[in-house]
Design a protein around this motif. Sequence first.
Motif, short mmCIF file in Angstrom:
data_model
loop_
_atom_site.label_atom_id
_atom_site.label_comp_id
_atom_site.label_asym_id
_atom_site.label_seq_id
_atom_site.Cartn_x
_atom_site.Cartn_y
_atom_site.Cartn_z
N SER A 280 9.41 -16.67 -1.45
CA SER A 280 9.66 -17.61 -0.34
C SER A 280 8.43 -17.86 0.53
CB SER A 280 10.81 -17.12 0.52
OG SER A 280 12.01 -17.24 -0.19
N THR A 282 5.99 -20.09 0.41
CA THR A 282 5.58 -21.30 -0.29
C THR A 282 4.45 -21.97 0.49
OG1 THR A 282 7.23 -22.57 0.92
CG2 THR A 282 7.91 -21.69 -1.22
N ALA A 309 7.55 -25.87 -1.12
CA ALA A 309 9.01 -26.03 -1.18
C ALA A 309 9.67 -25.31 0.00
CB ALA A 309 9.52 -25.48 -2.51
N ASP A 310 10.95 -25.57 0.17
CA ASP A 310 11.68 -24.94 1.28
C ASP A 310 11.90 -23.45 0.98
OD1 ASP A 310 13.40 -24.11 3.20
OD2 ASP A 310 14.94 -25.66 2.84
N ALA A 312 13.78 -21.35 2.34
CA ALA A 312 15.19 -20.96 2.39
C ALA A 312 15.87 -21.27 1.06
CB ALA A 312 15.89 -21.70 3.53
N ALA A 313 15.47 -22.39 0.42
CA ALA A 313 16.07 -22.78 -0.86
C ALA A 313 15.69 -21.77 -1.95
CB ALA A 313 15.60 -24.19 -1.23
N THR A 334 8.13 -13.56 2.48
CA THR A 334 7.97 -14.72 3.38
C THR A 334 6.50 -14.87 3.73
OG1 THR A 334 8.25 -13.44 5.41
CG2 THR A 334 10.26 -14.35 4.44
N GLU A 347 11.13 -21.53 11.07
CA GLU A 347 11.31 -21.61 9.61
C GLU A 347 11.93 -20.31 9.07
OE1 GLU A 347 8.04 -22.62 6.32
OE2 GLU A 347 8.33 -20.50 6.74
N LYS A 350 15.48 -20.18 9.69
CA LYS A 350 16.25 -21.03 8.76
C LYS A 350 16.63 -20.22 7.51
CE LYS A 350 16.35 -25.25 6.09
NZ LYS A 350 15.56 -26.30 5.45
N ILE A 351 15.67 -19.47 7.01
CA ILE A 351 15.98 -18.62 5.83
C ILE A 351 17.18 -17.72 6.19
CG2 ILE A 351 15.12 -16.83 4.26
CD1 ILE A 351 12.27 -17.74 4.83
#
Length: 440
Positions: A280, A282, A309-310, A312-313, A334, A347, A350-351
Amino acid sequence: MFESLKKKFSGTIGKISEQLSSEEEEAIKEKESKAETTSIPDLEVGKKEVTSPKTEKKEDKTSGKDEEKVASGKEKVEEIDGEKKSRFSFFRRKSDTEDEDTEDADKQDKDDSKLKTELSPDEAAAVSSKDQESDMDKESEKEGEEEPSGLFTFATHKTISEKDIDDILFELELALLEGDVAMEVAEQIINSVKEDLVGRKLKRRGDVAQFTREALKKAISDILVVDGPNLNELVQQAKKTGEPLKIMFVGVNGTGKTTTISKIADHYVKAGYTPVIAASDTFRAGAIEQISHHAENVGVKIIRHQKGADPAAVAYDAVEHARAQNKELVLIDTAGRMQTNVNLMDEMKKIQRVVKPDLAIFVGDALTGNDAVEQARKFDEAVGVDGIILTKADADAKGGAALSIGHVINKPILFLGVGQGYGDIMEFHPEWMVEQVLGD
Ligand SMILES: Nc1nc2c(ncn2[C@@H]2O[C@H](COP(=O)(O)OP(=O)(O)OP(=O)(O)O)[C@@H](O)[C@H]2O)c(=O)[nH]1
Ligand SMILES: [Mg+2]
């Protein structure tokens, strides 16, 4: 590891011992000089009245000779003229003149009161009670009670006062602060040690060093023992329930998050589990490649998206993968971020919203001392940290962060990173740390 912290504590033990043992030594010398006086056998019985001086043989341990010692009867020498009483002058030489005797008695009284004024109320009380005791018939003393070797009775009742240790503890406090120990932690250590030591009675040589070591041990343990999650139990539980344990690793740039995730993955692979890593980070160039390389080395699956990329995704996909494949552990890497960067902190939140990790682990670099503690505070405020991993402890002589960080955010240190290899990680146990900094 933590050598400088260890030095500070052992220095303090040494200084407090020195401070108090010099008083013990003085008392011992005084006792020895009294013993010399007592070795002159002729007692004056003319003008002075020594009431029922029963004597007994007692072996002088230092000289090996027998010496006479008054063991019972009134030991006080009373002046015929009735003005002065000599409390500690048990014996008088026949050749002494009356004037000399009076002078001696005067001096003794002065010494005596000087002694008392120099003492704390507790100590003065101890001396007074000795005075009264000497007024009592020594027949009532317990037969055969052994006196602690080489110590004058005053010394056996030396009570540690605040004055004895204040300066030394103040020095320790400064040294701890210089060693990156958080202010509140340094203060708590000092107060706890003071509380433990003041009022303790020293009975034999070495007591003071032992008491100080114990007081420091207690103070440090109290700082280090913090309740928190038990990772091993949680992973076991995840295996039983089939719902993976999700851990998100957070911290500022370069503290060792990615390396630590690889170490933890390796650790749990060896313990029979099947972790999966979420790439994660990214954000930083090369981050996905870096963690992919580690995952391959330790033999775990990695879930990765494109750079940018996100995050969290990516984490979400990793959790889905773990659920589908019955994997017990999802380790979410992260991007490093400064605690002051609001966007990046958001951010990370959000994760958290998307994946709802079971644990957020703050990864701090031990070498950054107070900064690591401050970062931990900020990350805890942002995402609610559950535990701490402190890296680069192998290179950390100061130990300030290790001592402070858990206490400051009231979350435990779970692991210490102790090198760059996959095996260079150890579970953190407060007793181990106490042993490191206070062991012999
Ligand atoms: N000596 C030592 N070095 C470590 C330890 N843990 C990590 N490192 C080193 O610290 C450097 C940074 O490690 P990373 O894992 O890339 O740190 P990071 O937090 O992921 O960094 P960012 O992703 O850029 O935020 C690497 O050179 C690691 O080998 C440790 O416990 N001891
Ligand atoms: Mg990284």
